[in-house]
Design a protein around this motif. Structure first.
Motif, mmCIF file in Angstrom:
data_model
loop_
_atom_site.group_PDB
_atom_site.id
_atom_site.type_symbol
_atom_site.label_atom_id
_atom_site.label_comp_id
_atom_site.label_asym_id
_atom_site.label_seq_id
_atom_site.Cartn_x
_atom_site.Cartn_y
_atom_site.Cartn_z
ATOM 1 N N GLU A 266 0.832 -1.208 0.000
ATOM 2 C CA GLU A 266 0.000 0.000 0.000
ATOM 3 C C GLU A 266 0.863 1.253 0.000
ATOM 4 O O GLU A 266 0.568 2.240 -0.702
ATOM 5 C CB GLU A 266 -0.932 -0.008 1.214
ATOM 6 C CG GLU A 266 -1.928 1.137 1.233
ATOM 7 C CD GLU A 266 -2.843 1.097 2.442
ATOM 8 O OE1 GLU A 266 -3.633 2.058 2.628
ATOM 9 O OE2 GLU A 266 -2.761 0.118 3.218
ATOM 10 N N LEU A 267 1.951 1.217 0.762
ATOM 11 C CA LEU A 267 2.875 2.352 0.814
ATOM 12 C C LEU A 267 3.531 2.574 -0.547
ATOM 13 O O LEU A 267 3.632 3.720 -1.013
ATOM 14 C CB LEU A 267 3.949 2.097 1.873
ATOM 15 C CG LEU A 267 4.967 3.218 2.095
ATOM 16 C CD1 LEU A 267 4.295 4.439 2.708
ATOM 17 C CD2 LEU A 267 6.107 2.746 2.990
ATOM 18 N N SER A 268 3.949 1.501 -1.213
ATOM 19 C CA SER A 268 4.592 1.632 -2.531
ATOM 20 C C SER A 268 3.624 2.208 -3.558
ATOM 21 O O SER A 268 4.015 3.006 -4.411
ATOM 22 C CB SER A 268 5.121 0.271 -2.998
ATOM 23 O OG SER A 268 4.063 -0.623 -3.315
ATOM 24 N N GLU A 269 2.364 1.822 -3.489
ATOM 25 C CA GLU A 269 1.368 2.347 -4.422
ATOM 26 C C GLU A 269 1.152 3.839 -4.204
ATOM 27 O O GLU A 269 1.005 4.612 -5.158
ATOM 28 C CB GLU A 269 0.052 1.586 -4.264
ATOM 29 C CG GLU A 269 0.122 0.143 -4.755
ATOM 30 C CD GLU A 269 -1.164 -0.608 -4.511
ATOM 31 O OE1 GLU A 269 -1.978 -0.138 -3.673
ATOM 32 O OE2 GLU A 269 -1.357 -1.680 -5.135
ATOM 33 N N ALA A 270 1.147 4.256 -2.953
ATOM 34 C CA ALA A 270 0.971 5.679 -2.650
ATOM 35 C C ALA A 270 2.161 6.495 -3.147
ATOM 36 O O ALA A 270 1.989 7.615 -3.658
ATOM 37 C CB ALA A 270 0.791 5.861 -1.135
ATOM 38 N N ILE A 271 3.367 5.941 -3.008
ATOM 39 C CA ILE A 271 4.560 6.644 -3.499
ATOM 40 C C ILE A 271 4.468 6.850 -5.003
ATOM 41 O O ILE A 271 4.742 7.940 -5.522
ATOM 42 C CB ILE A 271 5.835 5.843 -3.135
ATOM 43 C CG1 ILE A 271 6.058 5.847 -1.620
ATOM 44 C CG2 ILE A 271 7.056 6.423 -3.854
ATOM 45 C CD1 ILE A 271 7.180 4.922 -1.165
ATOM 46 N N ILE A 272 4.080 5.802 -5.730
ATOM 47 C CA ILE A 272 3.989 5.884 -7.192
ATOM 48 C C ILE A 272 2.910 6.889 -7.597
ATOM 49 O O ILE A 272 3.134 7.759 -8.444
ATOM 50 C CB ILE A 272 3.677 4.507 -7.795
ATOM 51 C CG1 ILE A 272 4.845 3.556 -7.559
ATOM 52 C CG2 ILE A 272 3.406 4.619 -9.297
ATOM 53 C CD1 ILE A 272 4.554 2.128 -7.961
ATOM 54 N N ASN A 273 1.741 6.780 -6.999
ATOM 55 C CA ASN A 273 0.610 7.631 -7.403
ATOM 56 C C ASN A 273 0.825 9.103 -7.068
ATOM 57 O O ASN A 273 0.385 9.974 -7.819
ATOM 58 C CB ASN A 273 -0.671 7.137 -6.731
ATOM 59 C CG ASN A 273 -1.121 5.790 -7.271
ATOM 60 O OD1 ASN A 273 -0.920 5.483 -8.430
ATOM 61 N ND2 ASN A 273 -1.746 4.993 -6.410
ATOM 62 N N ASN A 274 1.523 9.376 -5.980
ATOM 63 C CA ASN A 274 1.637 10.757 -5.501
ATOM 64 C C ASN A 274 2.981 11.432 -5.753
ATOM 65 O O ASN A 274 3.082 12.652 -5.643
ATOM 66 C CB ASN A 274 1.346 10.812 -3.999
ATOM 67 C CG ASN A 274 -0.062 10.336 -3.670
ATOM 68 O OD1 ASN A 274 -0.986 10.496 -4.467
ATOM 69 N ND2 ASN A 274 -0.233 9.732 -2.495
ATOM 70 N N HIS A 275 4.028 10.649 -6.126
ATOM 71 C CA HIS A 275 5.351 11.257 -6.210
ATOM 72 C C HIS A 275 6.093 10.948 -7.520
ATOM 73 O O HIS A 275 7.109 11.592 -7.797
ATOM 74 C CB HIS A 275 6.227 10.784 -5.041
ATOM 75 C CG HIS A 275 5.676 11.175 -3.701
ATOM 76 N ND1 HIS A 275 5.953 12.390 -3.109
ATOM 77 C CD2 HIS A 275 4.847 10.526 -2.858
ATOM 78 C CE1 HIS A 275 5.316 12.462 -1.945
ATOM 79 N NE2 HIS A 275 4.654 11.335 -1.775
ATOM 80 N N LEU A 276 5.608 10.006 -8.315
ATOM 81 C CA LEU A 276 6.266 9.702 -9.593
ATOM 82 C C LEU A 276 5.455 10.301 -10.739
ATOM 83 O O LEU A 276 4.248 10.055 -10.826
ATOM 84 C CB LEU A 276 6.412 8.182 -9.807
ATOM 85 C CG LEU A 276 7.743 7.573 -9.347
ATOM 86 C CD1 LEU A 276 7.854 7.674 -7.830
ATOM 87 C CD2 LEU A 276 7.863 6.131 -9.794
ATOM 88 N N PRO A 277 6.093 11.110 -11.594
ATOM 89 C CA PRO A 277 5.353 11.717 -12.707
ATOM 90 C C PRO A 277 5.114 10.711 -13.833
ATOM 91 O O PRO A 277 5.833 9.736 -13.984
ATOM 92 C CB PRO A 277 6.302 12.823 -13.181
ATOM 93 C CG PRO A 277 7.668 12.279 -12.858
ATOM 94 C CD PRO A 277 7.498 11.510 -11.564
ATOM 95 N N GLY A 278 4.082 10.959 -14.601
ATOM 96 C CA GLY A 278 3.855 10.183 -15.831
ATOM 97 C C GLY A 278 3.192 8.852 -15.651
ATOM 98 O O GLY A 278 3.089 8.077 -16.592
ATOM 99 N N ILE A 279 2.703 8.533 -14.450
ATOM 100 C CA ILE A 279 2.001 7.274 -14.227
ATOM 101 C C ILE A 279 0.527 7.583 -14.034
ATOM 102 O O ILE A 279 0.128 8.295 -13.118
ATOM 103 C CB ILE A 279 2.545 6.531 -12.989
ATOM 104 C CG1 ILE A 279 4.027 6.270 -13.161
ATOM 105 C CG2 ILE A 279 1.776 5.234 -12.757
ATOM 106 C CD1 ILE A 279 4.366 5.320 -14.296
ATOM 107 N N ASP A 280 -0.312 7.044 -14.913
ATOM 108 C CA ASP A 280 -1.770 7.314 -14.820
ATOM 109 C C ASP A 280 -2.391 6.458 -13.727
ATOM 110 O O ASP A 280 -2.013 5.318 -13.558
ATOM 111 C CB ASP A 280 -2.436 7.014 -16.163
ATOM 112 C CG ASP A 280 -1.951 7.970 -17.247
ATOM 113 O OD1 ASP A 280 -1.893 7.533 -18.406
ATOM 114 O OD2 ASP A 280 -1.653 9.126 -16.926
#
Length: 280
Positions: A266-280
């Motif tokens: 869950e933590l990894s998903e939040a990092i991707i969704n909120n801090h990595l650009p270009g991921i829908d």
């Protein structure tokens, strides 16, 4: 076999074809022509680029964030069209070629020689592409040859059957060079808040002089720095999301709570969704 049968489609969308109606850059030709085959096409698929980034973030959390107890859960990153382990590949070494690969003519000679050694029929090249590996200088020569041969009638003479695939090492060199040109070389960027130089002052203070020198950093130093900066950003993002999701002030406090693997996911998903650009 089907995956390689698109020489004609490549030519119909080639920038070197004056009659092309929908030009596609060669680097994205396969994705554009066969979008259903692209592992990047569906962000919800098990083998999408999103899922790869999720695995990468989890690896950084496990190996560099102190969550070693989840090493067994991490597993290996997925592969694309992985060859079965019980299948033996057959390789046919080519004979040495006396040609100057630093010139256009030399590269053309190498290509023709390799086709002759493999006994590739000219008519087959009208349908099937040939994957060609090399460094970025080789790619430049191949693209130059294609520009010179746009009026030729056959795929063999036009070289429109060639699909260049850079080697992983050369691709990493190009990415590291691009990163350096954007974040390291410009003098104005050296005082950037949370820029590479600020990271270096904390992470690798002895390397600061190398990065600010006229020669610039070596490939190894640049490569290591990219890794260290990425790990730092992911872990910093993890601390933010640990506070948002689970009300802990730091990753260390989150770890002390003995979280479950599902919470780390869950933590990894939040990092991707909120801090990595270009991921829908």
């Amino acid at each position: 076999e089907r995956d390689l049968k698109f020489t004609q489609a490549l030519w119909e969308t080639s920038e070197y074809n004056e009659n092309a109606t929908n030009v596609v850059q060669p680097e994205f030709a396969h994705i554009a022509l066969r979008p259903e085959d692209s592992w990047m096409a569906n962000s919800n698929a098990d083998r999408s680029i999103y899922r790869y980034f999720q695995w990468l973030v989890q690896e950084i959390l496990v190996k560099h964030g102190g969550f070693d107890e989840f090493s067994d859960h991490l597993g290996e990153p997925f592969g694309i069209q992985v060859l079965p382990s019980d299948k033996k590949d057959v390789q046919y070494p080519g004979m040495s070629i006396d040609a100057d690969e630093g010139t256009y003519d030399g590269n053309a000679e190498v290509i023709e020689n390799l086709l002759d050694q493999a006994a590739v029929a000219t008519e087959d090249l009208e349908s099937y592409v040939e994957l060609f590996h090399g460094d970025l200088a080789t790619k430049e020569c191949i693209e130059g040859l294609k520009r010179m041969r746009t009026i030729e009638r056959t795929a063999r003479n036009r070289l429109s059957f060639l699909q260049f695939v850079p080697g992983l090492f050369h691709m990493k060199m190009a990415v590291a060079d691009a990163y350096a040109r954007v974040h390291v070389t410009p003098v104005a960027n050296r005082t950037e808040k949370l820029g590479v130089n600020e990271y270096l002052n904390y992470l690798r203070p002895k390397a600061t002089a190398e990065f600010t020198s006229k020669k610039g950093p070596s490939f190894r130093s640049m490569h290591d720095t990219i890794h260290h900066v990425t790990w730092t950003d992911i872990l910093a993002s993890g601390a933010i999301e640990a506070q948002q999701l689970f009300k802990f002030d730091s990753l260390a406090a989150f770890k002390e709570s003995k979280p479950k693997w599902t919470q780390l996911v869950e933590l990894s998903e939040a990092i991707i969704n909120n801090h990595l650009p270009g991921i829908d």
